[in-house]
Design a protein around this motif. Structure first.
Motif, PDB file in Angstrom:
ATOM      1  N   ARG A 107      74.406  19.027  74.867  1.00  0.00           N
ATOM      2  CA  ARG A 107      73.363  19.248  73.868  1.00  0.00           C
ATOM      3  C   ARG A 107      73.898  19.926  72.611  1.00  0.00           C
ATOM      4  O   ARG A 107      73.196  20.031  71.620  1.00  0.00           O
ATOM      5  N   THR A 111      68.706  18.691  79.658  1.00  0.00           N
ATOM      6  CA  THR A 111      69.438  17.607  79.009  1.00  0.00           C
ATOM      7  C   THR A 111      69.446  16.392  79.924  1.00  0.00           C
ATOM      8  O   THR A 111      69.000  16.450  81.077  1.00  0.00           O
ATOM      9  N   GLU A 112      69.964  15.291  79.418  1.00  0.00           N
ATOM     10  CA  GLU A 112      70.050  14.066  80.213  1.00  0.00           C
ATOM     11  C   GLU A 112      71.215  14.178  81.205  1.00  0.00           C
ATOM     12  O   GLU A 112      72.325  14.566  80.852  1.00  0.00           O
ATOM     13  N   SER A 126      66.817  15.703  89.453  1.00  0.00           N
ATOM     14  CA  SER A 126      65.731  16.260  88.651  1.00  0.00           C
ATOM     15  C   SER A 126      65.937  17.749  88.398  1.00  0.00           C
ATOM     16  O   SER A 126      65.667  18.255  87.299  1.00  0.00           O
ATOM     17  N   LYS A 138      72.993  11.862  84.432  1.00  0.00           N
ATOM     18  CA  LYS A 138      73.032  10.602  85.175  1.00  0.00           C
ATOM     19  C   LYS A 138      73.957  10.745  86.379  1.00  0.00           C
ATOM     20  O   LYS A 138      75.043  11.315  86.275  1.00  0.00           O
ATOM     21  N   SER A 182      74.978  15.131  79.643  1.00  0.00           N
ATOM     22  CA  SER A 182      75.039  15.008  78.181  1.00  0.00           C
ATOM     23  C   SER A 182      75.113  16.386  77.552  1.00  0.00           C
ATOM     24  O   SER A 182      74.345  17.287  77.882  1.00  0.00           O
ATOM     25  N   LYS A 205      68.582  18.244  85.647  1.00  0.00           N
ATOM     26  CA  LYS A 205      68.006  17.952  84.329  1.00  0.00           C
ATOM     27  C   LYS A 205      67.143  19.115  83.842  1.00  0.00           C
ATOM     28  O   LYS A 205      67.200  19.506  82.668  1.00  0.00           O
ATOM     29  N   ASN A 243      80.810  15.141  76.664  1.00  0.00           N
ATOM     30  CA  ASN A 243      79.939  15.244  77.824  1.00  0.00           C
ATOM     31  C   ASN A 243      80.701  15.853  79.008  1.00  0.00           C
ATOM     32  O   ASN A 243      81.933  15.877  79.031  1.00  0.00           O
TER      33      ASN A 243
END
Length: 210
Positions: free
Chosen positions: A209, A187-188, A179, A190, A207, A182, A153
């Motif tokens: 991919r 992808t995610e 947002s 945080k 994250s 993302k 990651n």
């Protein structure tokens, strides 16, 4: 003693150009009371650093004269209170039509940025997308760096927030940035630390991919 005289020569030249507009090397030399060679050395360095730019002014008689003025980069060094006006306007808008409208404004800004940047993300490997995102944020003043963890990651760190005063009052700005990331990376993502919430920087875990 004039406070300007206490500044280093480089800063004195910047302040002179800010106060007086474009000046020639001769005019700057006369004001600073140092040698023209020293002035030209400072001007050359500042032009190389992108703080000033020169242009030729034609005279009614004699050869054209070079004058120096501030670039947009240099203008950014001087204090500005744009955020105060923005906060006042947002506060008035919130009082008139409610918090929901503020949220919609930030979302429209997010959507506009997505349209602006998404084409540059198409058809490139995921690692290049993360690099491109960091580059975009850097160009917008976020002082961004990124690295890849052992787990594959990515960690993206923003050491500055150009809209921090606004984000401190309206967390919708931070939500829309998350947002946007993302959406651009598909992808995610945080956020584990936030400047607007007493963090030392903004940190995003992305994250991988691939």
């Amino acid at each position: 003693m004039n406070q300007l005289n206490k500044l280093p020569t480089r800063e004195r030249i910047l302040h002179m150009l800010k106060m007086s507009g474009s000046l020639s090397a001769k005019e700057i030399t006369s004001e600073l009371q140092i040698t023209e060679m020293a002035v030209r050395r400072h001007l050359s360095t500042m032009e190389r650093d992108g703080l000033i730019e020169s242009k030729l002014i034609r005279q009614t008689m004699g050869r054209p004269t070079s004058v120096y003025g501030l670039t947009e980069l240099a203008e950014g060094l001087f204090p500005k209170n744009y955020h105060t006006l923005t906060l006042d306007l947002l506060g008035e808008l919130e009082n008139e039509v409610g918090e929901e409208t503020i949220r919609l404004l930030f979302e429209k800004r997010r959507d506009k940025l997505k349209l602006q940047y998404e084409s540059s993300m198409e058809g490139i490997p995921f690692a290049e997308k993360v690099k491109k995102l960091a580059q975009i944020q850097n160009e917008n003043g976020y002082m961004t760096e990124f690295e890849q963890n052992d787990d594959g990651n990515y960690v993206l760190k923003e050491h500055n927030c150009p809209i921090s005063q606004i984000a401190n009052r309206y967390n919708q700005a931070c939500d829309c940035e998350l947002s946007l990331f993302k959406s651009l990376l598909n992808t995610e993502v945080k956020r584990t630390e936030c400047l607007a919430q007493d963090g030392e920087r903004c940190i995003y875990i992305i994250s991988n991919r691939e």
